[in-house]
Motif scaffolding. Structure first.
Motif, short mmCIF file in Angstrom:
data_model
loop_
_atom_site.label_atom_id
_atom_site.label_comp_id
_atom_site.label_asym_id
_atom_site.label_seq_id
_atom_site.Cartn_x
_atom_site.Cartn_y
_atom_site.Cartn_z
N ASP A 177 55.65 4.08 75.06
CA ASP A 177 56.14 2.81 75.59
C ASP A 177 54.97 2.05 76.22
O ASP A 177 53.84 2.56 76.27
N LYS A 178 55.24 0.87 76.71
CA LYS A 178 54.17 0.03 77.27
C LYS A 178 53.54 0.67 78.50
O LYS A 178 52.33 0.56 78.70
N ASP A 179 54.33 1.34 79.34
CA ASP A 179 53.76 1.97 80.53
C ASP A 179 52.73 3.03 80.16
O ASP A 179 51.65 3.09 80.75
N GLU A 180 53.05 3.85 79.17
CA GLU A 180 52.09 4.87 78.72
C GLU A 180 50.87 4.22 78.07
O GLU A 180 49.73 4.60 78.33
N PHE A 181 51.13 3.24 77.21
CA PHE A 181 50.06 2.60 76.46
C PHE A 181 49.07 1.89 77.37
O PHE A 181 47.86 1.91 77.12
N TYR A 182 49.56 1.26 78.41
CA TYR A 182 48.67 0.53 79.32
C TYR A 182 48.20 1.37 80.50
O TYR A 182 47.62 0.84 81.44
N ASP A 183 48.40 2.68 80.42
CA ASP A 183 47.84 3.59 81.41
C ASP A 183 46.41 3.91 80.97
O ASP A 183 46.20 4.66 80.03
N GLU A 184 45.45 3.32 81.65
CA GLU A 184 44.05 3.48 81.24
C GLU A 184 43.56 4.92 81.35
O GLU A 184 42.55 5.28 80.77
N ASN A 185 44.28 5.77 82.09
CA ASN A 185 43.91 7.18 82.16
C ASN A 185 44.36 7.94 80.92
O ASN A 185 43.95 9.08 80.72
N ILE A 186 45.19 7.30 80.10
CA ILE A 186 45.58 7.88 78.82
C ILE A 186 44.85 7.17 77.68
O ILE A 186 44.17 7.80 76.88
N PHE A 187 44.99 5.85 77.61
CA PHE A 187 44.44 5.09 76.49
C PHE A 187 43.30 4.17 76.90
O PHE A 187 43.44 3.36 77.81
N ALA A 188 42.18 4.29 76.19
CA ALA A 188 41.10 3.32 76.25
C ALA A 188 41.32 2.39 75.05
O ALA A 188 41.44 2.86 73.92
N LEU A 189 41.41 1.10 75.29
CA LEU A 189 41.67 0.12 74.24
C LEU A 189 40.40 -0.71 74.04
O LEU A 189 40.07 -1.57 74.86
N ILE A 190 39.70 -0.39 72.97
CA ILE A 190 38.36 -0.92 72.75
C ILE A 190 38.28 -1.60 71.38
O ILE A 190 38.40 -0.92 70.36
N PRO A 191 38.07 -2.89 71.32
CA PRO A 191 37.93 -3.54 70.02
C PRO A 191 36.50 -3.47 69.49
O PRO A 191 35.55 -3.21 70.24
N MET A 192 36.35 -3.67 68.20
CA MET A 192 35.02 -3.76 67.60
C MET A 192 34.33 -5.03 68.07
O MET A 192 33.13 -5.05 68.29
N GLY A 193 35.09 -6.10 68.20
CA GLY A 193 34.62 -7.36 68.76
C GLY A 193 35.51 -7.67 69.94
O GLY A 193 36.73 -7.68 69.80
N PHE A 194 34.95 -7.92 71.10
CA PHE A 194 35.74 -8.02 72.33
C PHE A 194 36.41 -9.37 72.54
O PHE A 194 37.27 -9.51 73.39
N CYS A 195 36.02 -10.38 71.76
CA CYS A 195 36.57 -11.73 71.92
C CYS A 195 37.23 -12.20 70.62
O CYS A 195 36.87 -11.75 69.53
N TYR A 196 38.14 -13.15 70.76
CA TYR A 196 38.78 -13.76 69.60
C TYR A 196 37.73 -14.48 68.75
O TYR A 196 37.06 -15.38 69.23
N PRO A 197 37.61 -14.09 67.47
CA PRO A 197 36.54 -14.65 66.63
C PRO A 197 36.88 -15.97 65.94
O PRO A 197 36.01 -16.60 65.36
N GLY A 198 38.14 -16.37 65.96
CA GLY A 198 38.55 -17.58 65.26
C GLY A 198 39.32 -17.23 64.00
O GLY A 198 39.47 -16.08 63.64
#
Length: 189
Positions: free
Chosen positions: A67-88
């Protein structure tokens, strides 16, 4: 880690190449156990500043069985994009991630996260970067070979609703890969 995240979130390396300006989006903690490597934020995520805060994120959470609580728990999930900003936007969707971000930030982030047990590689950009020559000729072949990488990496398609056609053409994904994925996530959490 706090200083590194602050540095990333204030990065302006690509500022003049980005149609909506810089707004790096990332979530990580030294205690993170699962790294999710995506492509780049879409426009909705650019606007909210929350990783995976869109339909793709809904699909991803469903795939993971969290669920969203688990997903947004930074101690469980690191959410890292290849590009950190919206490219267009391009002709057939968002442009590829900016190539400078992963070499600039990923190694530094992973050095600060010694407890990562699994890295999910969502889409061809993450797979090519992390698997290199081990990646198969196509995303489909790479994902189909998921058990070849499963000790460290798990290759997945991007969870965009645009990939529903791909999923319907590849029923083995829902039958084999998603149960395996949910089981691994459950073991780690």
């Amino acid at each position: 880690m706090h200083d590194l995240l602050h540095e990333i979130k204030n990065c302006t390396e690509c500022l003049y190449k980005l149609p909506l300006g810089a707004n790096p989006v990332v979530q990580a903690s030294p205690q993170s156990k699962i790294a999710v490597i995506g492509q780049a934020p879409g426009i909705a995520v650019h606007q909210s500043g929350i990783p995976w805060d869109d339909k793709s994120g809904d699909n991803l959470r469903n795939w993971l069985g969290v669920d969203k609580d688990e997903f947004y728990d930074e101690n469980i999930f690191a959410l890292i994009p290849m590009g950190f900003c919206y490219p267009g936007t391009g002709k057939s969707g968002d442009l590829p991630p900016m190539k400078i971000c992963a070499p600039l930030w990923h190694a530094k982030l992973f050095q600060m996260m010694p407890d990562i047990e699994l890295t999910l590689l969502l889409g061809q950009y993450a797979q090519r970067y992390y698997l290199g020559k081990k990646a198969r000729k196509s995303l489909t072949e790479t994902v189909k070979s998921f058990q070849d990488y499963s000790s460290e990496f798990l290759a997945l398609p991007h969870p965009s609703p645009r990939n529903n056609i791909w999923q319907s053409k590849n029923p083995w994904f829902k039958e084999k890969v998603l149960p395996f994925l949910k089981s691994r996530i459950s073991e780690i959490i």
